[in-house]
Each structure stands twice: as structure tokens, then as C-alpha cells.
Motif scaffolding. Structure first.
Motif, PDB file in Angstrom:
ATOM      1  N   ASN A 110       0.817  -1.220   0.000  1.00  0.00           N
ATOM      2  CA  ASN A 110       0.000   0.000   0.000  1.00  0.00           C
ATOM      3  C   ASN A 110       0.851   1.271   0.000  1.00  0.00           C
ATOM      4  O   ASN A 110       0.370   2.346   0.351  1.00  0.00           O
TER       5      ASN A 110
ATOM      6  N   TYR B 297       2.191   3.679  -2.315  1.00  0.00           N
ATOM      7  CA  TYR B 297       2.142   4.153  -3.702  1.00  0.00           C
ATOM      8  C   TYR B 297       3.010   5.383  -3.937  1.00  0.00           C
ATOM      9  O   TYR B 297       3.206   5.794  -5.079  1.00  0.00           O
ATOM     10  N   LYS B 298       3.542   5.952  -2.871  1.00  0.00           N
ATOM     11  CA  LYS B 298       4.332   7.173  -3.020  1.00  0.00           C
ATOM     12  C   LYS B 298       5.596   6.934  -3.850  1.00  0.00           C
ATOM     13  O   LYS B 298       6.004   7.788  -4.648  1.00  0.00           O
TER      14      LYS B 298
ATOM     15  N   ARG C 265      -3.831   7.804  -5.654  1.00  0.00           N
ATOM     16  CA  ARG C 265      -3.897   7.009  -4.420  1.00  0.00           C
ATOM     17  C   ARG C 265      -3.174   7.717  -3.274  1.00  0.00           C
ATOM     18  O   ARG C 265      -3.659   7.714  -2.138  1.00  0.00           O
ATOM     19  N   VAL C 266      -2.040   8.329  -3.565  1.00  0.00           N
ATOM     20  CA  VAL C 266      -1.309   9.073  -2.530  1.00  0.00           C
ATOM     21  C   VAL C 266      -2.130  10.267  -2.051  1.00  0.00           C
ATOM     22  O   VAL C 266      -2.227  10.522  -0.845  1.00  0.00           O
ATOM     23  N   ASP C 267      -2.738  10.983  -2.973  1.00  0.00           N
ATOM     24  CA  ASP C 267      -3.537  12.158  -2.623  1.00  0.00           C
ATOM     25  C   ASP C 267      -4.924  11.792  -2.103  1.00  0.00           C
ATOM     26  O   ASP C 267      -5.650  12.662  -1.595  1.00  0.00           O
ATOM     27  N   ASN C 268      -5.287  10.507  -2.272  1.00  0.00           N
ATOM     28  CA  ASN C 268      -6.612  10.013  -1.856  1.00  0.00           C
ATOM     29  C   ASN C 268      -7.745  10.814  -2.493  1.00  0.00           C
ATOM     30  O   ASN C 268      -8.807  11.034  -1.895  1.00  0.00           O
ATOM     31  N   SER C 269      -7.503  11.234  -3.729  1.00  0.00           N
ATOM     32  CA  SER C 269      -8.513  12.002  -4.455  1.00  0.00           C
ATOM     33  C   SER C 269      -8.126  12.069  -5.930  1.00  0.00           C
ATOM     34  O   SER C 269      -6.997  11.738  -6.301  1.00  0.00           O
TER      35      SER C 269
ATOM     36  N   SER D 177      -6.831  14.177  -7.810  1.00  0.00           N
ATOM     37  CA  SER D 177      -6.109  15.443  -7.722  1.00  0.00           C
ATOM     38  C   SER D 177      -5.771  15.960  -9.117  1.00  0.00           C
ATOM     39  O   SER D 177      -5.759  15.201 -10.097  1.00  0.00           O
TER      40      SER D 177
ATOM     41  N   ASN E 184     -15.387   9.730  -8.285  1.00  0.00           N
ATOM     42  CA  ASN E 184     -14.660   9.414  -7.054  1.00  0.00           C
ATOM     43  C   ASN E 184     -13.345   8.722  -7.392  1.00  0.00           C
ATOM     44  O   ASN E 184     -13.073   8.407  -8.553  1.00  0.00           O
ATOM     45  N   LEU E 185     -12.558   8.468  -6.354  1.00  0.00           N
ATOM     46  CA  LEU E 185     -11.224   7.891  -6.550  1.00  0.00           C
ATOM     47  C   LEU E 185     -11.285   6.509  -7.187  1.00  0.00           C
ATOM     48  O   LEU E 185     -10.507   6.203  -8.100  1.00  0.00           O
TER      49      LEU E 185
END
Length: 458
Positions: free
Chosen positions: A236, A238-239, A361-365, A367, A392-393
């Protein structure tokens, strides 16, 4: 015009190697005969030829010359064979058997390449300073680690629990190597690519075909970004994928070509990060049997593949060709007579799509940064969707994967990408169990008595 090739073989592995000529031609091919490793790693020229031999070993029909593309494309239900053979039909129906000859041959071919890379990694550092400089040693070993990582990356995605062999197999060696957990294999792949990045200079020392056909600093970073995306399915994190893909995108060394078709009609474009080099003599086994002619074996599945594209999508008419007898053909192999078509292993458009998903995924949006990367690919295709259309994401991540399917059609990626997120279970009605997202360990390998055990469900 592609460069010519010179072939030789190393006696301990079933793989050909290619020598560099005095005028520095890449993959130049005149037969030199069998020699032992002691005789072989005795000059920079021969050490370089051993590395080129590892690339050359990837070009046969059981490896990147055909199987590593066409087998996952059967799983993705993008292709069909000219005859209804069970070994193909069961792959497409997600009922593949452990005795399937394609997966068995693919396993052997990829491990042959890994063994060729292991030879270089093991032998080159021990060469005397009078034979080769330390800097050249670093580069050749870095290339070999990239090659080893690339082939292990395919194997772990395809079979998951695989032997992790990091030393060269010598005559008379015990061949028993225990199956590694996928987590351990990914750790080794990351290490190999990290080592390759450190060893390979930022400024590519090669020119022409070699600059795209040999491992490079940025090629290793691009592959590592992709590995990080897959590794994140169980960590998990993803960064790493988001940051590294963004670094490659902004490196200045690559750019999207304006005309999508030119990636394959001209080859080694500014978009190419790593392409496996074929030419008029070292021909592409898949390209030779994938076009509308008497020798065709592999077709695009049918109009359902065409239907994945919107009518306005500029990729549509090039990627899938309507041909004779109402058949559909894979358009990404236009150089087939002779079959000099390169294989695009990784290119910039894929890095944009890796970044789009990982950054979201990192931004959870959804973006702006994530959307902008998706937009780059869609803009070229002429099918740009507004940022607000995804909702949505989760919808955005699915949309990125579906864009990747259209962008990378017939490049061997879709099946593994859908498996990574388990989207495959929704996409394919014939895929009844999650266990069948992983291919079975070939029966022939288990029968060797090395302690391999079968994957669950088979």
C-alpha cells in the motif's frame, strides 16, 4: 536501418550471446562457436558480448519475441489463434493447465536469460583491471541486473511463487532452488533495479539503437516505478511509484510522440524508454505471424476489442486492423516483411498512467496532478474526459486502468494490470476464482524433483 548482429554461445546456458564488432555495431551476428566462461570473460569486448547475449536471449519465440506478449494477451481476451488448439483456448478461458506448453517454454526461456545475467553479475567484477576498467564493469553489471529484474518481474507476476536464483548455474550444480514468497522476489527486483540505477550513468553513453535497446539509468528508474506500483498492491505504499514515475516524466529525456502510430512505424522514438531490438536478420517471431498474410497465426480477438475504443479515439484504427475474411489483426506489428519490428517493453505513456494512478492514491482524491498525467495520454488519443467526470477515486483508478488497456493494447500489460487490482474478476466472466489469476507452475518443472510445489487451485 537496424544494426546487424553477431552470435556466439556460452556453454553453461542455453542462450546465445552476441559480440560487438570493431565498428561498435549493436547485436552484430556472425557465429563464433562455443567457449567456456574462463575463456570468455577475458576482455572488455567479450564481457560486453556476454551482456548483449543476455539481451539476445530475450528475442526468441518463447520469451519477449512472442510468448511474454501473446500469452498475457490471450488471458486478457484480446487475441485468438488461427486454429482452435486447447493450449490457447484454455488460457483465454482462464482454465489454463499445468501441462500447458506455452507457460512451460516461457518459464525455461526466462530462466535462461536470468542465468545469462547471473553469469555477467558473477564474472565481470572478478575480471582483472588490465582487461576492463572499473567503470565499464559497473555499467555491464548494471545492465545485467536490469535484465535479471525485468525477467523476474514477469515471472513473479505470472507465477507468483518462483525460484529466486541469484547465482549462475554451473555444470554439475545442484539445481534445487526453493520457491520464494512474492514479497521476497519483489524485494530482490527492487534491489537489482536500485543497483542498476546507481551503476548506469544519467547521461546515456550509447547512441542510436543502443540508446533505446540497452538498459539505461532512466530505463531502470522507469521499470522500478512500474515495479513499485505492483509492489504497492500488498504494501500500500504508492508514493514510491508516484515520485519515481514523475521523475522519469520530468527528466527531459523522453516525450510523447504526436502521432501514436509512429511508435511502431519508425521505432526507437523519443517516447521509447526500452525497446527490444529486432532487424532484418534477427527477426521478430510474433510480427512474422501476426499480420494479414498466408503465415498468420495470431489475430486480434474480434470486434469486441475494437469496441473498447470510442469512435473518435485516434488509436483505434491503427491498433486493430480490419482485414481479409472479416478478420481483425494486431496493428502494432507493421514491420513484418521482413519482421524487423521492435518490442516496446516500456515507454513514456505508461509512465504517465502509472503516475496518474499512484498519485491519485497518494492524494486520496482525483487530484489535479493525477488527472494531468491521464490527460496527457487522452489528449493525444483525442478522447479527453473532464476531471469532474470520474466522480470518485475508485472510478478514476478504474478509468486509468481501462485507459492503459487501450493505450497498451497487444503490449502484454492489461492482464497483469487487471490482476494487480483484482479488476480481472469483474472484467472476465470466465474467471471464476482468484487463484486462476496466477498461472500454474509447469508440471515439467515440478517433475524435475527440485522441491517445487503447485500453486493453489491447480
Amino acid at each position: 536501418m537496424k544494426m546487424k548482429n553477431r552470435i556466439l554461445s556460452i556453454c553453461f546456458v542455453a542462450v546465445t550471446a552476441i559480440s560487438m564488432s570493431s565498428c561498435n555495431k549493436f547485436l552484430d551476428k556472425d557465429p563464433l562457436g562455443q567457449i567456456t566462461e574462463d575463456e570468455y570473460f577475458n576482455s572488455e569486448t567479450n564481457a560486453n558480448a556476454a551482456v548483449i547475449g543476455a539481451y539476445r536471449s530475450m528475442m526468441n519465440s518463447y520469451s519477449w519475441g512472442q510468448s511474454t506478449l501473446i500469452v498475457p494477451e490471450f488471458s486478457a481476451v484480446h487475441v485468438r489463434h488461427s486454429a482452435v488448439y486447447p493450449e490457447y483456448e484454455t488460457i483465454a478461458a482462464h482454465e489454463i493447465q499445468a501441462i500447458n506448453p506455452w507457460t512451460a517454454n516461457m518459464w525455461q526461456a526466462l530462466y535462461a536469460t536470468i542465468n545469462a545475467a547471473n553469469n555477467v553479475i558473477e564474472e565481470v567484477p572478478n575480471m582483472d583491471a588490465s582487461m576492463i576498467s572499473d567503470e565499464k564493469k559497473k555499467v555491464l553489471v548494471g545492465e545485467a541486473k536490469f535484465i535479471r529484474a525485468l525477467n523476474y518481474f514477469f515471472l513473479v507476476r505470472a507465477f507468483e511463487r518462483i525460484p529466486l536464483k541469484l547465482t549462475a548455474t554451473k555444470e554439475g550444480d545442484d539445481l534445487n532452488t526453493p520457491q520464494a514468497k512474492k514479497e521476497d522476489t519483489y524485494t530482490q527486483i527492487v534491489k537489482d533495479l536500485t543497483d542498476a540505477i546507481a551503476a548506469l550513468p544519467k547521461e546515456n553513453p550509447y547512441s542510436g539503437d543502443e540508446s533505446r535497446g540497452r538498459a539505461s539509468h532512466w530505463g531502470a528508474k522507469a521499470l522500478l516505478a512500474k515495479v513499485y506500483l505492483y509492489q504497492a498492491s500488498f504494501t500500500n505504499d504508492y508514493k514510491k511509484a508516484a515520485d519515481l514515475s514523475n521523475e522519469v516524466i520530468n527528466s527531459g529525456g523522453f516525450s510523447l510522440v504526436s502521432d501514436y502510430s509512429t511508435i511502431w512505424t519508425t521505432q526507437n522514438t523519443n517516447e521509447a524508454i526500452f525497446e527490444l531490438q529486432f532487424d532484418d536478420q534477427a527477426t521478430n517471431p510474433l510480427a512474422s505471424v501476426a499480420n494479414d498474410n498466408a503465415s498468420v497465426l495470431f489475430f486480434a480477438k474480434d470486434s469486441t476489442v475494437l469496441d473498447l475504443y470510442e469512435e473518435a479515439d485516434k488509436r483505434k484504427d491503427f491498433s486493430i486492423k480490419k482485414g481479409s475474411n472479416n478478420n481483425y489483426f494486431m496493428g502494432k506489428f507493421p514491420n513484418f516483411s521482413p519482421a524487423s519490428q521492435n518490442v516496446t517493453v516500456i515507454r513514456l505513456a505508461e509512465l504517465y498512467l502509472i503516475h496518474a494512478e499512484a498519485k491519485a492514491r497518494v492524494d486520496n482524491s482525483v487530484s489535479q496532478a493525477a488527472y494531468n498525467s491521464l490527460k496527457m495520454v487522452q489528449d493525444r488519443a483525442g478522447v479527453t474526459k473532464p476531471i469532474g467526470s470520474f466522480g470518485n477515486l475508485a472510478n478514476f483508478i478504474t478509468a486509468v486502468q481501462e485507459e492503459k488497456e487501450r493505450e497498451l493494447m497487444f503490449e502484454g500489460e492489461t492482464w497483469f494490470d487487471f490482476v494487480r487490482t483484482k479488476l480481472a474478476l469483474k472484467k472476465y466472466k470466465s474467471l471464476s476464482k482468484a487463484e486462476y489469476m496466477i498461472y500454474p507452475i509447469p508440471t515439467a518443472q515440478i517433475s524435475l524433483g527440485g522441491g517445487l510445489t503447485q500453486n493453489p487451485g491447480y
